[in-house]
Design an enzyme around this catalytic site. Structure first.
Site, PDB file in Angstrom:
ATOM      1  N   LYS A 168      60.333  13.195  14.566  1.00  0.00           N
ATOM      2  CA  LYS A 168      59.264  12.315  15.029  1.00  0.00           C
ATOM      3  C   LYS A 168      59.786  11.125  15.822  1.00  0.00           C
ATOM      4  O   LYS A 168      59.084  10.571  16.670  1.00  0.00           O
ATOM      5  CB  LYS A 168      58.424  11.850  13.839  1.00  0.00           C
ATOM      6  CG  LYS A 168      57.537  12.950  13.267  1.00  0.00           C
ATOM      7  CD  LYS A 168      56.659  12.424  12.161  1.00  0.00           C
ATOM      8  CE  LYS A 168      55.628  13.457  11.733  1.00  0.00           C
ATOM      9  NZ  LYS A 168      56.224  14.704  11.274  1.00  0.00           N
ATOM     10  N   GLU A 252      55.268   3.060  11.974  1.00  0.00           N
ATOM     11  CA  GLU A 252      54.500   2.732  13.158  1.00  0.00           C
ATOM     12  C   GLU A 252      53.179   2.106  12.756  1.00  0.00           C
ATOM     13  O   GLU A 252      52.770   2.158  11.597  1.00  0.00           O
ATOM     14  CB  GLU A 252      54.266   3.976  14.012  1.00  0.00           C
ATOM     15  CG  GLU A 252      53.515   5.078  13.318  1.00  0.00           C
ATOM     16  CD  GLU A 252      53.523   6.379  14.111  1.00  0.00           C
ATOM     17  OE1 GLU A 252      54.375   6.532  15.001  1.00  0.00           O
ATOM     18  OE2 GLU A 252      52.686   7.259  13.810  1.00  0.00           O
ATOM     19  N   GLU A 338      49.056  16.595  18.499  1.00  0.00           N
ATOM     20  CA  GLU A 338      48.062  15.847  17.733  1.00  0.00           C
ATOM     21  C   GLU A 338      47.948  14.416  18.252  1.00  0.00           C
ATOM     22  O   GLU A 338      48.952  13.779  18.578  1.00  0.00           O
ATOM     23  CB  GLU A 338      48.435  15.840  16.250  1.00  0.00           C
ATOM     24  CG  GLU A 338      48.520  17.240  15.651  1.00  0.00           C
ATOM     25  CD  GLU A 338      48.633  17.234  14.142  1.00  0.00           C
ATOM     26  OE1 GLU A 338      48.763  16.139  13.562  1.00  0.00           O
ATOM     27  OE2 GLU A 338      48.593  18.317  13.542  1.00  0.00           O
ATOM     28  N   ASN A 353      53.279  19.873  16.672  1.00  0.00           N
ATOM     29  CA  ASN A 353      53.657  20.930  15.743  1.00  0.00           C
ATOM     30  C   ASN A 353      54.084  22.149  16.538  1.00  0.00           C
ATOM     31  O   ASN A 353      53.279  22.738  17.262  1.00  0.00           O
ATOM     32  CB  ASN A 353      52.479  21.282  14.828  1.00  0.00           C
ATOM     33  CG  ASN A 353      52.147  20.141  13.887  1.00  0.00           C
ATOM     34  OD1 ASN A 353      53.030  19.593  13.233  1.00  0.00           O
ATOM     35  ND2 ASN A 353      50.884  19.759  13.823  1.00  0.00           N
ATOM     36  N   ARG A 355      54.526  25.264  16.210  1.00  0.00           N
ATOM     37  CA  ARG A 355      54.221  26.494  15.463  1.00  0.00           C
ATOM     38  C   ARG A 355      52.741  26.791  15.593  1.00  0.00           C
ATOM     39  O   ARG A 355      51.990  26.015  16.193  1.00  0.00           O
ATOM     40  CB  ARG A 355      54.558  26.293  13.980  1.00  0.00           C
ATOM     41  CG  ARG A 355      53.889  25.049  13.386  1.00  0.00           C
ATOM     42  CD  ARG A 355      54.027  24.956  11.896  1.00  0.00           C
ATOM     43  NE  ARG A 355      53.665  23.655  11.366  1.00  0.00           N
ATOM     44  CZ  ARG A 355      52.436  23.215  11.173  1.00  0.00           C
ATOM     45  NH1 ARG A 355      51.411  23.974  11.505  1.00  0.00           N
ATOM     46  NH2 ARG A 355      52.210  22.015  10.655  1.00  0.00           N
TER      47      ARG A 355
END
Length: 729
Positions: A168, A252, A338, A353, A355
């Protein structure tokens, strides 16, 4: 000899290949652990016309997603190989596959996460490609790299893209460089708890603490002050280490009251890419999605014909940024970017993601694209067969994640057990059930407690939601607790219906937790009518069985009964009689007419009550105590004749037991830690233990102040739901 051969006594493949008809499968676990089971399926289904891809694919997963991939393989004429742990030897995905290989014992770390054993299974079966599903090794770059080095295709993105987007911290930096909108925060690894507190204060509360290598809501905590940050750092790092083998954290800014909207992307290896519109994923608990829909809703208080939350310009901008990010890391295959979106449609990159996403079925419904099929084609080197202008928004789709959970405990703590009765609502228009269970399946403590992804598709949102409520009403699940009651209540909530939702929806609508559906007057009378119907039908059945002189002709003469129905603390006087096939009731002066043709032995009770179509479920009926599921929630109406009720009213109430001295486990799991010992003084509200279940950690607190009298478990022990961990005096 391979590691799999050493550990499980694997003999050469040709000596242990076992030909079985697909209907024959052992009911026990007596087969050698690593036996490859090959089945000859005689399917009448015609294979889809498609380009040549692979002859055989191994699915490195379990449950519903493994079943989902196998279905696409069958349509494409591709043989499938399932892997499984010893406790999953009779699981649905194992039965569906052409071949199956056991790769270890129940814990994921000893089976579904064992790359060496999975690689041996690939060699033994001759699989040419691997689909990882979601979770487990689906975003593990080392697994993708090992497959590549073995000459086996990974049905997913390249390892470098997995590495870049799986971290991330790095993904956020890449997003900034690709001119993708990002959330303000600390662009680095948080070293320790003191640094976490300093960073949080620099950013400004509230902040989100999250695992750098995380996903699925694990390793994430919201902090509103310094104490929250210290606690969140501890739990997030522990969960991250347990779930991902990586305890690095980032911090964050927490965007308050956002919507969680994601963009599905699909890219090939030739530079082509499309985004397949958005999915609304704002209904969450503990940062895990509960209900998703596609497309997204726009909230207006005075409209009845709801448009989508994202207008064409915003959807296009989000899609273009998602594709830009994917292209920046050389991405191909299916992926999801996202975003958090505020009320003004400002959007911020959250994560990618790499996947297939859990909620992919709703995208398939509105775009008519089989994402698994396209992932397989992309992995085989083919170009996408469509361009952006070919991607439609066809109607509306809603997905409810049906879990084996108790929704009355923190919106859903895991429940385990065997599905002793299981009937899917396949008769409902537009319904799709993605599941990995059947009647008799075991929901164990070792894996995610998902029962199914229940999906409905309709011409518009109203149609899709109506179908979903019908599906939930008639979905029969017995043997485990489940969250149908919560799902049903959310769907009925007027703010949800209007699209007035954020990621805080559950916590705002149920500030004291979910305690079941509150029935209005009409629904209450429907429940009372259902209880009387079940009670009287059983009474008449008993009279007929005993050949009693008082037996009643069901469709003939009218006979009345004066009953007393108790719901909670309220009693209702009910006069009932049968008039042909109708049950006529007078409930405290209100007339109700009920007609039903449902079999007494059926768990589903379909009825017409005062002209309304009503679906209830009979959970149990034991003389006076009747358990009925209505509007998703199970109620326990108690039915007496008036004379019996008069006698019951004279009986003394049982005294309530004080349970505050006992610290009990709210769910089955493992005692992760214990922060007290016998003789220690503790205060009410003090954390005494942590339970880990499904790789999520939950703190348990003292219910009273006092001294620890006795401790019954130690860290590492398995505990069951309601097991007493310790006692306070």
């Amino acid at each position: 000899m391979s590691g799999l051969q050493r550990s499980f006594g694997l003999r050469p493949f040709l000596q242990r290949s076992l030909q079985l008809q697909h209907s024959r499968f052992p009911s026990n676990n007596t087969l050698p652990s690593a036996t490859v089971i090959t089945r000859r399926y005689q399917s009448k289904q015609e294979h889809e016309a498609s380009d040549k891809t692979f002859d055989k694919i191994l699915i490195a997963n379990r449950g519903e997603i493994a079943c989902r991939v196998i279905k696409s393989c069958k349509k494409m004429g591709i043989k499938s190989v399932a892997i499984h742990s010893d406790v999953d030897s009779n699981a649905l995905h194992v039965r569906m596959a052409d071949e199956a290989v056991c790769v270890g014992s129940a814990p994921s770390r000893d089976s579904y996460l064992r790359m060496d054993r999975i690689l041996d299974a690939i060699k033994a079966t001759g699989a040419q490609a691997v689909h990882p599903g979601y979770g487990f090794l689906s975003e593990n770059r080392e697994f993708a790299k090992a497959l590549s080095e073995s000459g086996v295709a990974f049905i997913g993105p390249p390892e470098k893209a997995i590495e870049a987007m799986g971290d991330k911290i790095e993904s956020k930096l890449l997003a900034k460089n690709a001119k993708v909108n990002t959330i303000p925060g600390f662009d680095g690894v948080v070293k320790d708890v003191d640094e976490a507190v300093k960073i949080a204060n620099d950013i400004g509360y509230p902040v989100m603490i999250k695992a750098s290598a995380g996903g699925g809501g694990k390793g994430m905590r919201i902090a509103w002050n310094d104490d929250d940050t210290r606690e969140g750092f501890r739990f997030s790092s522990q969960e991250a280490a347990s779930s991902f083998g990586d305890d690095r954290l980032l911090i964050e800014k927490f965007i308050d009251n956002p919507r969680h909207i994601e963009i599905q992307v699909l890219l090939d290896q030739h530079g082509n890419g499309v985004f397949l519109n958005e999915r609304e994923c704002s209904i969450q608990r503990r940062n895990q999605k509960v209900i998703e829909e596609a497309p997204s809703m726009y909230f207006e208080t005075n409209v009845t014909d709801y448009s989508t939350f994202l207008d064409a310009a915003t959807r296009s901008a989000m899609g273009e940024q998602a594709l830009a990010l994917a292209s920046a890391v050389g991405y191909f295959s299916a992926g999801t970017v996202e975003f958090l979106v505020d009320s003004k449609r400002n959007f911020y990159f959250l994560e990618m993601n790499t996947r297939l996403q859990v909620e992919h079925p709703i995208t398939e419904c509105i775009t008519r694209v089989d994402l698994v099929r396209e992932m397989i084609r992309v992995a085989a080197g083919y170009k996408l067969p469509f361009k952006q202008s070919d991607i439609p928004i066809d109607g509306w789709a809603v997905e409810c994640r049906v879990y084996a959970e108790d929704p009355f405990k923190s919106f859903g703590l895991p429940s385990t057990g065997r599905l002793r009765q299981y009937e899917e609502p396949l008769h409902v228009p537009g319904v799709r059930v993605d599941t990995g269970v059947v009647e008799g399946s075991e929901i164990s403590v070792y894996y995610d407690p998902m029962i199914c992804k229940l999906v409905t598709h309709g011409k518009d949102r109203t149609d899709a939601l109506s179908n979903m409520k019908d599906a939930l009403d008639s979905y029969v699940i017995r043997g485990v607790s489940h969250n149908v009651s919560l799902l049903h209540d959310v769907l009925r909530n007027q703010d949800f219906v209007k699209g007035n939702i954020t990621t805080k929806f559950l916590y705002e609508k149920y500030p004291d937790g979910f305690h079941g559906t509150t029935l209005n007057g009409t629904q209450r009378n429907e429940l009372i009518a259902g209880a009387c119907y079940i009670y009287l039908k059983k009474l008449l059945q008993s009279q007929n069985y005993l050949n009693s002189k008082s037996q009643t002709n069901w469709s003939g003469q009218s006979t009345s009964w004066d009953l007393s129905i108790t719901l909670g603390d309220v009693s209702y006087d009910v006069t009932t009689r049968f008039d042909k096939n109708n049950l006529i009731l007078d409930i405290n002066g209100t007339k109700v007419t009920m007609k039903s043709q449902s079999s007494f032995g059926s768990p589903v009770l379909n009825a017409d009550i005062n002209g309304n179509k009503v679906t209830m479920q009979t959970i149990s009926h034991k003389q006076h105590d009747i358990r009925i599921q209505h509007c998703g929630t199970v109620f326990n109406p108690v039915v007496y004749t008036q004379k019996e009720a008069d006698y019951v009213s004279l009986m003394p109430e049982k005294p309530k037991i004080d349970l505050s001295p006992f610290l009990t486990s709210p769910m089955p799991g493992v005692l992760f830690s214990l922060s007290c010992e016998v003789g220690q003084e503790v205060s009410e509200g003090e954390e005494l233990a942590v339970i880990e279940a499904m790789k999520m950690q939950n703190s348990l607190f003292a219910g009273k102040s006092g001294k620890i009298k006795k401790v019954y478990f130690k860290p590492g022990d398995s505990v069951g739901e309601n097991d007493v961990i310790l006692e306070i005096e």
